[in-house]
Motif scaffolding. Structure first.
Motif: not given
Length: 303
Positions: A134-142, A203-209
């Motif tokens: 999840k940290l990697y996902i948030y990092f990419l979004l940032f 494989f992403l959660n709804t908010k990330t999508r």
């Protein structure tokens, strides 16, 4: 199909490729324009049939099919334009088209005799959900958010941010006062991050999508406002690749026509983008003719 029947059909298809090569050799000696065009189109559809036989399950994103289609388009465009506009094909274009045409049965032969397992990688997508960091996902979004802010400021500073009316008064080539290497590199990074989310969208959660979809739509709208297409084409191709695998979308004649129509629309949009300030003077009919005689498939033909 038993082994003997399979080998017989494979031999028949390979023989057919050799006969096509002989035909192209004859056409090299005797220039017959219409026969060249007919053989060109026949080679394409024969290629689809042969590749389907080899791969069993022929998905719409099969790399061999797509390569075959684009080799055909690069080779046939000039001949068609010459034949229908001037009634005959000039010798230079005729012989150049023959070179392209002869590569098609040769390419089909290679597809038939080489094990297709490595070519068909697109049919194997991740089947089991994997644990994402999840940290990697948030990092990419940032990072994606930061890059979009940078690009938005770049557009705003030059008066281009969501200002499509500017295309009617200024040539697209003169829109950007300067393009730095940083601008180009950040474009590749945006594409890479978006493709990561597209390939792992399931494989992403709804908010990330939702956040990613918002970022992607914003980026596409920003680029379209200045007539740019290539910046988000990788995302369209990536989305098509993933959708095809999940839905097992097979390649067929209808899809082939839709792909040709999509390519044609992009060519026309490119012409409109290039002559946006003269569109009212030229008229859409002339723009369509221009897009068919001046496009991405015409110019590489001469290199």
């Amino acid at each position: 199909m038993n082994h003997k029947a399979y080998l017989n059909k494979l031999l028949f298809l390979c023989t057919h490729c050799c006969l096509l090569l002989i035909l192209y050799f004859v056409l090299f000696i005797f220039q017959i324009d219409l026969l060249l065009l007919l053989a060109f189109f026949y080679s394409l559809f024969f290629g689809f049939f042969a590749i389907k036989f080899r791969f069993k399950l022929l998905l719409a994103n099969n790399s061999v099919v797509i390569l075959l289609l684009f080799v055909f388009l690069y080779g046939v465009f000039n001949s068609i334009i010459d034949y229908f506009l001037f009634g005959s094909i000039s010798k230079t274009i005729y012989y150049s088209s023959l070179i392209y045409a002869s590569t098609i049965p040769s390419f089909i032969l290679g597809s038939l005799v080489v094990n297709p397992s490595y070519n068909n990688f697109a049919s194997t997508l991740i089947k089991e959900q994997k644990e994402e960091n999840k940290l990697y996902i948030y990092f990419l979004l940032f990072v994606l958010f930061f890059l979009l802010v940078y690009k938005s400021y770049y557009f705003y500073k030059q008066g281009l941010l969501f200002n499509p009316s500017l295309l009617k008064t200024v040539s697209r080539l003169d829109l950007f006062k300067e393009i730095s290497q940083l601008w180009i590199v950040t474009g590749f990074v945006v594409s890479s991050i978006c493709l990561y989310f597209i390939y792992n969208f399931k494989f992403l959660n709804t908010k990330t999508r939702l956040v990613f979809i918002f970022f992607l739509l914003y980026f596409v709208a920003m680029q379209l406002s200045v007539g740019n297409r290539k910046e988000f084409i990788p995302m369209i191709i990536g989305g098509f690749w993933v959708f095809t695998n999940y839905k097992k979308l097979k390649f067929n004649f209808t899809l082939f026509l839709l792909m040709l129509f999509g390519i044609f629309i992009f060519l026309v949009l490119g012409s409109i983008r290039g002559d946006a300030n003269n569109i009212e003077v030229l008229g859409y009919s002339k723009v369509i003719v221009s897009s068919l005689s001046n496009n991405e498939f015409i110019y590489p033909f001469y290199t």
